[in-house]
Motif scaffolding. Structure first.
Motif: not given
Length: 61
Positions: A14-28
């Protein structure tokens, strides 16, 4: 040889692609993690494995 530590993130279908990308970018950006592997499972669940290098300080005498 380089040593790494790993962290696994799981994202539901249910998580959008944009939300996943933002989470990965924040971790990076803030945790200095790099994306190592992404797996897409049946049902739409994504698992991302992040890694970062362990820096060991050598003692000088």
């Amino acid at each position: 040889m380089a040593e790494y530590e790993y962290q696994m993130l799981t994202f539901g279908r249910d998580e959008s692609r944009a939300a996943v990308r933002q989470s990965l970018a924040d971790h990076a950006e803030y945790g200095h993690w790099e994306l190592w592997r992404v797996s897409l499972f049946m049902g739409g669940v994504r698992k991302a494995i992040l890694r970062r290098r362990i820096i060991r300080v050598q003692r000088t005498a």
